[in-house]
Scaffold this motif. Structure first.
Motif, PDB file in Angstrom:
ATOM      1  N   ALA A   1      34.627  45.398  28.847  1.00 12.39           N
ATOM      2  CA  ALA A   1      35.151  45.468  30.219  1.00 12.39           C
ATOM      3  C   ALA A   1      34.862  44.146  30.914  1.00 12.39           C
ATOM      4  O   ALA A   1      33.752  43.612  30.808  1.00 12.39           O
ATOM      5  N   PHE A   2      35.871  43.631  31.602  1.00 13.92           N
ATOM      6  CA  PHE A   2      35.737  42.336  32.274  1.00 13.92           C
ATOM      7  C   PHE A   2      36.587  42.332  33.534  1.00 13.92           C
ATOM      8  O   PHE A   2      37.535  43.106  33.679  1.00 13.92           O
ATOM      9  N   ARG A   3      36.224  41.428  34.468  1.00 15.38           N
ATOM     10  CA  ARG A   3      36.936  41.374  35.740  1.00 15.38           C
ATOM     11  C   ARG A   3      38.336  40.795  35.550  1.00 15.38           C
ATOM     12  O   ARG A   3      38.515  39.815  34.815  1.00 15.38           O
ATOM     13  N   ASP A   4      39.312  41.437  36.228  1.00 15.03           N
ATOM     14  CA  ASP A   4      40.685  40.945  36.175  1.00 15.03           C
ATOM     15  C   ASP A   4      40.740  39.571  36.843  1.00 15.03           C
ATOM     16  O   ASP A   4      40.138  39.346  37.901  1.00 15.03           O
ATOM     17  N   VAL A   5      41.453  38.647  36.236  1.00 14.94           N
ATOM     18  CA  VAL A   5      41.539  37.271  36.727  1.00 14.94           C
ATOM     19  C   VAL A   5      42.344  37.190  38.034  1.00 14.94           C
ATOM     20  O   VAL A   5      42.198  36.226  38.790  1.00 14.94           O
ATOM     21  N   ASP A   6      43.154  38.204  38.296  1.00  8.58           N
ATOM     22  CA  ASP A   6      43.989  38.241  39.511  1.00  8.58           C
ATOM     23  C   ASP A   6      43.769  39.588  40.211  1.00  8.58           C
ATOM     24  O   ASP A   6      44.642  40.471  40.178  1.00  8.58           O
ATOM     25  N   PRO A   7      42.582  39.753  40.811  1.00  8.71           N
ATOM     26  CA  PRO A   7      42.198  41.081  41.309  1.00  8.71           C
ATOM     27  C   PRO A   7      43.099  41.596  42.422  1.00  8.71           C
ATOM     28  O   PRO A   7      43.456  40.865  43.335  1.00  8.71           O
ATOM     29  N   ARG A   8      43.469  42.857  42.331  1.00  9.15           N
ATOM     30  CA  ARG A   8      44.317  43.524  43.328  1.00  9.15           C
ATOM     31  C   ARG A   8      43.497  44.416  44.247  1.00  9.15           C
ATOM     32  O   ARG A   8      44.065  45.131  45.081  1.00  9.15           O
ATOM     33  N   ALA A   9      42.196  44.414  44.079  1.00  6.59           N
ATOM     34  CA  ALA A   9      41.281  45.192  44.920  1.00  6.59           C
ATOM     35  C   ALA A   9      39.913  44.512  44.807  1.00  6.59           C
ATOM     36  O   ALA A   9      39.687  43.724  43.874  1.00  6.59           O
ATOM     37  N   PRO A  10      39.002  44.799  45.763  1.00  8.58           N
ATOM     38  CA  PRO A  10      37.678  44.158  45.687  1.00  8.58           C
ATOM     39  C   PRO A  10      36.989  44.364  44.330  1.00  8.58           C
ATOM     40  O   PRO A  10      36.297  43.471  43.841  1.00  8.58           O
ATOM     41  N   VAL A  11      37.171  45.536  43.746  1.00  9.32           N
ATOM     42  CA  VAL A  11      36.724  45.760  42.357  1.00  9.32           C
ATOM     43  C   VAL A  11      37.978  45.968  41.510  1.00  9.32           C
ATOM     44  O   VAL A  11      38.778  46.872  41.790  1.00  9.32           O
ATOM     45  N   HIS A  12      38.195  45.098  40.547  1.00 10.30           N
ATOM     46  CA  HIS A  12      39.333  45.237  39.634  1.00 10.30           C
ATOM     47  C   HIS A  12      38.859  44.787  38.254  1.00 10.30           C
ATOM     48  O   HIS A  12      38.710  43.590  37.994  1.00 10.30           O
ATOM     49  N   ILE A  13      38.615  45.760  37.424  1.00  7.04           N
ATOM     50  CA  ILE A  13      38.040  45.520  36.097  1.00  7.04           C
ATOM     51  C   ILE A  13      38.988  46.078  35.048  1.00  7.04           C
ATOM     52  O   ILE A  13      39.601  47.137  35.256  1.00  7.04           O
ATOM     53  N   LEU A  14      39.121  45.361  33.960  1.00  2.00           N
ATOM     54  CA  LEU A  14      39.923  45.830  32.826  1.00  2.00           C
ATOM     55  C   LEU A  14      38.983  46.355  31.749  1.00  2.00           C
ATOM     56  O   LEU A  14      38.006  45.676  31.395  1.00  2.00           O
ATOM     57  N   ILE A  15      39.263  47.543  31.265  1.00  2.00           N
ATOM     58  CA  ILE A  15      38.449  48.167  30.214  1.00  2.00           C
ATOM     59  C   ILE A  15      39.331  48.309  28.987  1.00  2.00           C
ATOM     60  O   ILE A  15      40.419  48.914  29.070  1.00  2.00           O
ATOM     61  N   ILE A  16      38.894  47.728  27.883  1.00  3.68           N
ATOM     62  CA  ILE A  16      39.763  47.682  26.697  1.00  3.68           C
ATOM     63  C   ILE A  16      39.001  48.149  25.450  1.00  3.68           C
ATOM     64  O   ILE A  16      37.786  47.962  25.342  1.00  3.68           O
ATOM     65  N   PRO A  17      39.759  48.738  24.506  1.00  2.00           N
ATOM     66  CA  PRO A  17      39.148  49.003  23.202  1.00  2.00           C
ATOM     67  C   PRO A  17      39.063  47.683  22.429  1.00  2.00           C
ATOM     68  O   PRO A  17      39.963  46.843  22.547  1.00  2.00           O
TER      69      PRO A  17
ATOM     70  N   PRO B   1      37.226  32.642  27.885  1.00  2.00           N
ATOM     71  CA  PRO B   1      36.122  33.177  28.706  1.00  2.00           C
ATOM     72  C   PRO B   1      36.573  34.319  29.612  1.00  2.00           C
ATOM     73  O   PRO B   1      37.744  34.387  30.007  1.00  2.00           O
ATOM     74  N   ALA B   2      35.649  35.200  29.923  1.00  2.00           N
ATOM     75  CA  ALA B   2      35.920  36.298  30.862  1.00  2.00           C
ATOM     76  C   ALA B   2      34.597  36.692  31.500  1.00  2.00           C
ATOM     77  O   ALA B   2      33.519  36.443  30.941  1.00  2.00           O
ATOM     78  N   ASP B   3      34.707  37.289  32.671  1.00  2.00           N
ATOM     79  CA  ASP B   3      33.520  37.773  33.385  1.00  2.00           C
ATOM     80  C   ASP B   3      33.256  39.210  32.917  1.00  2.00           C
ATOM     81  O   ASP B   3      33.786  40.169  33.471  1.00  2.00           O
ATOM     82  N   ILE B   4      32.465  39.312  31.875  1.00  2.00           N
ATOM     83  CA  ILE B   4      32.240  40.596  31.215  1.00  2.00           C
ATOM     84  C   ILE B   4      31.203  41.420  31.987  1.00  2.00           C
ATOM     85  O   ILE B   4      30.139  40.911  32.347  1.00  2.00           O
ATOM     86  N   VAL B   5      31.541  42.690  32.238  1.00  2.00           N
ATOM     87  CA  VAL B   5      30.630  43.556  32.998  1.00  2.00           C
ATOM     88  C   VAL B   5      30.060  44.684  32.143  1.00  2.00           C
ATOM     89  O   VAL B   5      29.091  45.340  32.545  1.00  2.00           O
ATOM     90  N   PHE B   6      30.659  44.938  30.992  1.00  2.00           N
ATOM     91  CA  PHE B   6      30.175  46.012  30.124  1.00  2.00           C
ATOM     92  C   PHE B   6      30.667  45.754  28.706  1.00  2.00           C
ATOM     93  O   PHE B   6      31.792  45.303  28.503  1.00  2.00           O
ATOM     94  N   GLU B   7      29.800  46.053  27.753  1.00  2.00           N
ATOM     95  CA  GLU B   7      30.215  45.931  26.349  1.00  2.00           C
ATOM     96  C   GLU B   7      29.411  46.893  25.504  1.00  2.00           C
ATOM     97  O   GLU B   7      28.207  47.084  25.714  1.00  2.00           O
ATOM     98  N   ASP B   8      30.078  47.537  24.560  1.00  2.00           N
ATOM     99  CA  ASP B   8      29.365  48.223  23.492  1.00  2.00           C
ATOM    100  C   ASP B   8      30.104  47.936  22.186  1.00  2.00           C
ATOM    101  O   ASP B   8      30.937  47.027  22.144  1.00  2.00           O
ATOM    102  N   ASP B   9      29.816  48.690  21.154  1.00  2.00           N
ATOM    103  CA  ASP B   9      30.424  48.355  19.859  1.00  2.00           C
ATOM    104  C   ASP B   9      31.940  48.562  19.828  1.00  2.00           C
ATOM    105  O   ASP B   9      32.636  47.935  19.028  1.00  2.00           O
ATOM    106  N   GLU B  10      32.469  49.384  20.723  1.00  2.00           N
ATOM    107  CA  GLU B  10      33.901  49.709  20.665  1.00  2.00           C
ATOM    108  C   GLU B  10      34.698  49.294  21.889  1.00  2.00           C
ATOM    109  O   GLU B  10      35.928  49.332  21.864  1.00  2.00           O
ATOM    110  N   ILE B  11      33.993  48.934  22.966  1.00  2.00           N
ATOM    111  CA  ILE B  11      34.654  48.733  24.264  1.00  2.00           C
ATOM    112  C   ILE B  11      34.181  47.441  24.909  1.00  2.00           C
ATOM    113  O   ILE B  11      32.999  47.068  24.800  1.00  2.00           O
TER     114      ILE B  11
END
Ligand code: AMP
Length: 113
Positions: free
Chosen positions: A26-42, A14-24
């Protein structure tokens, strides 16, 4: 070998997904280093930035545009944010699936590390 981020893409982890399309994805980092910390992956498995090649050019651009869009969604587009790729051991890359850290919501020191 199973890849943690591929497992997130496949919804096996599971992940806290904030954005998705067919190629990308994005979900919240499990160990956030800032108030907003999101990982964006292909969604395509690329081990790291050094493994990206010319055929990934459009995908890399789309990730940057997605980052800007997500920053707007998160309300940090005016206050500012940073997009970071850690590549290799000196940069502390811990997960071998290319990921862009989107960080914001507080002043970010420079230089990092
Ligand atoms: P890096 O050190 O650049 O490879 O970043 C890997 C990031 O993945 C770290 O910031 C971790 O906190 C994050 N991370 C590891 N496991 C998960 C997970 N299951 N869900 C969300 N983020 C994760």
């Amino acid at each position: 070998m199973t890849c943690l981020f591929c497992e997130i893409i496949d919804r096996n982890i599971p992940a806290d997904i904030v954005f998705e399309d067919d190629e990308i994805l994005a979900f919240r980092d499990v160990d956030p280093r800032a108030p907003v910390h999101i990982l964006i992956i292909p969604k395509k498995h690329i081990s790291g930035l050094s493994e990206a090649n010319e055929s990934d050019r459009e995908l890399m651009g789309r990730i940057c545009i997605a980052a800007s869009r997500i920053a707007g969604q998160e309300g940090i587009d005016q206050s500012g944010y940073r997009l970071v790729v850690n590549s290799g051991p000196d940069a502390g890359q811990a997960v071998d699936h290319l990921h862009f850290h989107l960080l914001g919501g507080r002043p970010l020191g420079w230089p990092p590390g």
